[in-house]
Scaffold this motif. Structure first.
Motif, mmCIF file in Angstrom:
data_model
loop_
_atom_site.group_PDB
_atom_site.id
_atom_site.type_symbol
_atom_site.label_atom_id
_atom_site.label_comp_id
_atom_site.label_asym_id
_atom_site.label_seq_id
_atom_site.Cartn_x
_atom_site.Cartn_y
_atom_site.Cartn_z
ATOM 1 N N GLU A 358 1.061 52.279 47.804
ATOM 2 C CA GLU A 358 1.457 51.021 48.452
ATOM 3 C C GLU A 358 2.965 50.828 48.365
ATOM 4 O O GLU A 358 3.620 50.442 49.344
ATOM 5 N N PHE A 359 3.509 51.111 47.195
ATOM 6 C CA PHE A 359 4.943 50.961 46.959
ATOM 7 C C PHE A 359 5.753 51.875 47.875
ATOM 8 O O PHE A 359 6.655 51.427 48.599
ATOM 9 N N ALA A 360 5.434 53.173 47.862
ATOM 10 C CA ALA A 360 6.220 54.143 48.626
ATOM 11 C C ALA A 360 6.119 53.885 50.121
ATOM 12 O O ALA A 360 7.132 53.896 50.837
ATOM 13 N N SER A 361 4.912 53.642 50.597
ATOM 14 C CA SER A 361 4.722 53.418 52.027
ATOM 15 C C SER A 361 5.502 52.198 52.501
ATOM 16 O O SER A 361 6.177 52.234 53.545
ATOM 17 N N PHE A 362 5.443 51.114 51.726
ATOM 18 C CA PHE A 362 6.143 49.901 52.142
ATOM 19 C C PHE A 362 7.657 50.072 52.055
ATOM 20 O O PHE A 362 8.390 49.707 52.979
ATOM 21 N N ILE A 363 8.150 50.615 50.953
ATOM 22 C CA ILE A 363 9.599 50.751 50.772
ATOM 23 C C ILE A 363 10.196 51.619 51.872
ATOM 24 O O ILE A 363 11.256 51.307 52.440
#
Length: 446
Positions: A358-363
């Motif tokens: 979730e973190f990587a995809s959003f950032i």
């Protein structure tokens, strides 16, 4: 040789035609075996003769006899001599019968197959025994770490090749279970290694494959030199037979499509990798592009672990805020609220904690969007597309906190050329589409 001596002595009834009967065949074979003090039984001779007398007229040519010797007395050849049935003279109880090696037993078991089936079995059976050594938990499927070990230790892939195949591995995982069956893994190897990696190593670019024609020497080397990971290789005789069958216009060459169709059919267990179930989201993606995306995700994981206090596997809201302020330098309350609202809106379990995906995809999505917005504000009214330098500028500004970007200018140029296709420029929409569906999603089907 026995046949030459016997021919000179006129011991073949049809010697002028260079053919021999079953009885003459048996006598010749036993004359050849005499120097090692062995003899073949009449039943064994009859069974051999039945196999090689293709037109069943009771005669074989000298040439067929020589081919028989090559196959049956060639050690671990395709139809290795069944020495279990060949006893030294006087050995009535079989105590001194020669023992077949494991390689000879393996090849002997395949001797009655046609060349296409034998080719398939020689490669897939050996791969099966190799692969299952890496099924560490013995659950008969292969997880990512097991696949990675196979590719590194068996196929000796370099970094970019490994990243490329691991990306393909996840796209092939149609059930999203995080694992592959043996059949799926074989399909992965054949579709990427034999059809892509081999030609990359031979210096053929992906764009030239459709025009490629292979000679028999090319075809043969793929399944000898490039099959270093298996001990026993298909015989040259079988490869020649297969090549001649594929060479339908008899010009001494086969097309790349004929080659790839053959590989998929005989090494792919019937799996259709072009179907939507197995097809990767984006066609034409190079190994370098996959490696570039993987490198960015790997670097983000380092950041994630740094801000994940206690390595819980997720970031709490305050930990995420620390990353945004310290790394992305987003200090304005309005910007932070915007990020939190958007990120937690897609938080899969709504617990205000984000895992790494979730973190990587959003950032990656967020940084790409912000970079394009800032670039656009500085451009003349009506501008809606990017040239190569602008494409790189937007990416490098978006991910300036990552050390990967400055080192990958050539790779970004390759990505730009692929994304623009036949057009001279990449539209803003095309740029964002690559960010969202390639970089931020790692090419997974949405």
């Amino acid at each position: 040789m026995a046949i030459q001596r016997r021919h000179r002595k006129g011991l073949y009834s049809q010697g002028s035609k260079r053919i021999m009967s079953q009885e003459e065949f048996g006598t010749t074979i036993n004359a050849a075996l005499a120097f090692i003090k062995m003899t073949a039984t009449e039943d064994l001779i009859a069974s051999w003769f039945k196999v090689i007398d293709l037109d069943a007229d009771g005669w074989i040519s000298y040439e067929v006899y020589f081919q028989f010797l090559k196959y049956y007395f060639g050690g671990a050849s395709i139809a290795a001599l069944d020495t279990i049935n060949v006893r030294p003279k006087g050995d009535k109880d079989g105590k001194n019968t020669a023992v077949l090696s494991e390689d000879q037993k393996f090849m002997l078991a395949l001797k009655d197959l046609n060349p296409f089936e034998r080719f398939s079995r020689i490669i897939t059976d050996q791969l099966k025994s190799i692969f299952f050594k890496y099924d560490y938990n013995k659950n008969l499927v292969f997880e990512a770490d097991e696949v990675r070990d196979i590719l590194e230790k068996v196929f000796e892939l370099d970094g970019s090749e490994l990243s490329y195949i691991m990306m393909k591995y996840f796209s092939l995982d149609a059930s999203s279970s995080g694992s592959l069956t043996f059949e799926e893994l074989i399909s992965l190897i054949l579709s990427i290694y034999f059809v892509e990696i081999v030609f990359k190593r031979r210096g053929t670019s992906a764009s030239k494959l459709s025009e490629l024609k292979l000679s028999f020497e090319d075809f043969s080397s793929i399944f000898t030199e490039h099959c270093f990971f298996i001990k026993l290789k298909p015989s040259q005789e079988d490869l020649r037979y297969i090549f001649d069958e594929l060479d339908t216009d008899h010009d001494g060459f086969i097309t790349f499509k004929q080659y790839s169709d053959f590989v998929r059919k005989y090494l792919g267990n019937g799996l259709d990798l072009s179907s939507s179930k197995y097809k990767c989201e984006l066609d034409g993606v190079s190994a370098e592009e996959y490696a570039f995306v993987q490198a960015i995700w790997d670097e983000l994981k380092v950041y994630f672990d740094k801000y994940d206090v206690g390595l819980k596997g997720h970031l709490a809201e305050n930990e995420l805020k620390n990353f945004l302020v310290e790394v992305l330098q987003e200090t304005a309350e309005r910007e932070l609220n915007y990020v939190f609202w958007n990120l937690f809106r897609v938080d899969s379990d709504s617990n205000k904690e984000v895992d790494f995906n979730e973190f990587a995809s959003f950032i990656l999505s967020h940084a790409g969007e912000i970079s394009l917005q800032r670039f656009h504000r500085q451009q003349p009214k009506g501008k809606v597309s990017l040239d190569g330098a602008e494409f790189y500028l937007c990416l490098s500004n978006a991910y300036s906190f990552l050390s990967t970007m400055p080192k990958e200018k050539d790779t970004v140029a390759t990505i730009f050329n692929r994304v623009r296709g036949e057009q001279p420029l990449v539209s803003y929409a095309g740029f964002l589409n690559w960010i969202h569906h390639a970089l931020a999603a790692k090419y997974k089907k949405q």
